[in-house]
Design a protein around this motif. Structure first.
Motif, mmCIF file in Angstrom:
data_model
loop_
_atom_site.group_PDB
_atom_site.id
_atom_site.type_symbol
_atom_site.label_atom_id
_atom_site.label_comp_id
_atom_site.label_asym_id
_atom_site.label_seq_id
_atom_site.Cartn_x
_atom_site.Cartn_y
_atom_site.Cartn_z
ATOM 1 N N CYS A 178 -30.716 0.009 19.283
ATOM 2 C CA CYS A 178 -31.497 -0.681 19.237
ATOM 3 C C CYS A 178 -31.879 -1.438 20.381
ATOM 4 O O CYS A 178 -31.039 -1.889 21.471
ATOM 5 N N ARG A 184 -32.725 -8.044 17.736
ATOM 6 C CA ARG A 184 -31.962 -6.646 16.205
ATOM 7 C C ARG A 184 -30.679 -6.883 16.306
ATOM 8 O O ARG A 184 -30.716 -6.329 15.020
ATOM 9 N N ASP A 193 -38.590 -3.274 10.714
ATOM 10 C CA ASP A 193 -39.356 -3.592 12.159
ATOM 11 C C ASP A 193 -39.684 -2.496 12.546
ATOM 12 O O ASP A 193 -39.459 -1.527 13.506
ATOM 13 N N HIS A 216 -40.210 -2.121 16.825
ATOM 14 C CA HIS A 216 -38.714 -1.587 17.154
ATOM 15 C C HIS A 216 -39.620 0.279 17.571
ATOM 16 O O HIS A 216 -39.009 0.571 18.471
#
Length: 307
Positions: free
Chosen positions: A233, A244, A291, A294
């Protein structure tokens, strides 16, 4: 330090979602795409649209990627007969041009076995040990020769031991925190030992056990790769980390304690502690598969600092 992407599709992901993540994994320079082998969601996730099979998924990805390694953390020994598993993995290895790795574990999630009518035996570790012996034995048998095995749980007679993988040796991963039998099993069969969601201190202790077991088995402790699987994360700032964390139903402080969470600098520092514990590879558990930014952030702000 190698970085690999590790997904949990049982929480809710179809093949197209996994393909997008795998292609991003390849494009962004990660070493590998791995996935869990589960048929039932865990926790509060809805699990929609339903489970995908690990080796069917990897077969598809084998044809739609070209560079990344592909594998499982961990295939459950309770799901497949060992002879069938050896055929499946060898076939996917050929479909990928020799990029497959097999993580094999005993299986532990009883509820998913009940949900899909899969037997859940009480004695699982002995079955895992026999499966490792059979799968590796089938692959190592020379073409034209046959393989036989008689154990407590499985028996094979006059097996042609085909097909053969594309690789001369498919890397086998064993993992877990058991203090005695698990290190011994890794010493006999594993190319890599994986620690799932362990602290730095736990990792150092277990890696020490596996290294000692390898030496007792007559092989160099350095002949194994030692790795960790940790939830990721990462955010450019605290607000992004919090966003997140919220998306996966976790708290930033808890993730900082138990995973790889925080700014790129924080995560690089934490990975350094795992390196000091003896790990040389990290499987980044990515729980929000929509995501892709990320993955890009980690690739551009974390990965270059680990070279």
């Amino acid at each position: 330090m190698d970085l690999r992407i590790f997904t949990e599709p049982q929480q809710g992901a179809d093949y197209d979602t996994l393909l997008r993540v795998a292609k991003a994994t390849e494009d962004l320079g990660y070493d590998a795409f791995f996935r869990s082998d589960h048929y039932l969601r865990m926790g509060d996730a809805d699990g929609l649209p339903g489970p995908t099979d690990a080796w069917i998924t990897l077969a598809g990805l084998a044809r739609e990627t070209s560079r990344i390694r592909l594998g499982t953390l961990m295939t459950a020994a309770t799901f497949r007969l060992p002879g069938v598993l050896a055929i499946q993995v060898a076939q996917v290895d050929r479909m990928s041009g020799g990029r497959v790795e097999l993580g094999l574990g005993a299986g532990w999630f009883e509820q998913e076995h009940r949900a899909y009518g899969i037997p859940f035996p009480a004695a699982k570790f002995g079955r895992l040990e026999e499966q490792l012996a059979i799968v590796t034995g089938l692959w190592q048998t020379a073409v034209g020769e046959t393989f036989d095995f008689k154990g407590e749980y499985y028996e094979l007679r006059d097996s042609p031991a085909l097909p053969k993988p594309a690789q001369q040796r498919i890397p086998v991963l064993v993992g877990g925190m058991g203090p005695e039998r698990t290190p011994a099993l890794a010493a006999r069969y594993a190319d890599e030992f994986n620690l799932p969601f362990a602290s730095v201190e736990q990792s150092a202790e277990q890696i020490g056990r596996v290294r000692a077991a390898a030496e007792r088995h007559g092989r160099s402790a350095d002949s194994l790769v030692y790795s960790n699987a940790l939830v990721a994360c990462v955010g450019a700032d605290d607000a992004e980390v919090a966003r997140r964390a919220a998306a996966i139903g976790r708290e930033p402080a808890e993730l900082r304690r138990n995973g790889l969470a925080g700014s790129p600098a924080e995560v690089v520092d934490r990975i350094g502690h795992y390196r000091e514990a003896g790990s040389s590879r990290i499987y980044l558990q990515i729980l929000d598969l929509d995501d892709l930014d990320h993955l890009e952030l980690i690739a551009t702000r974390v990965m270059p600092q680990l070279a």
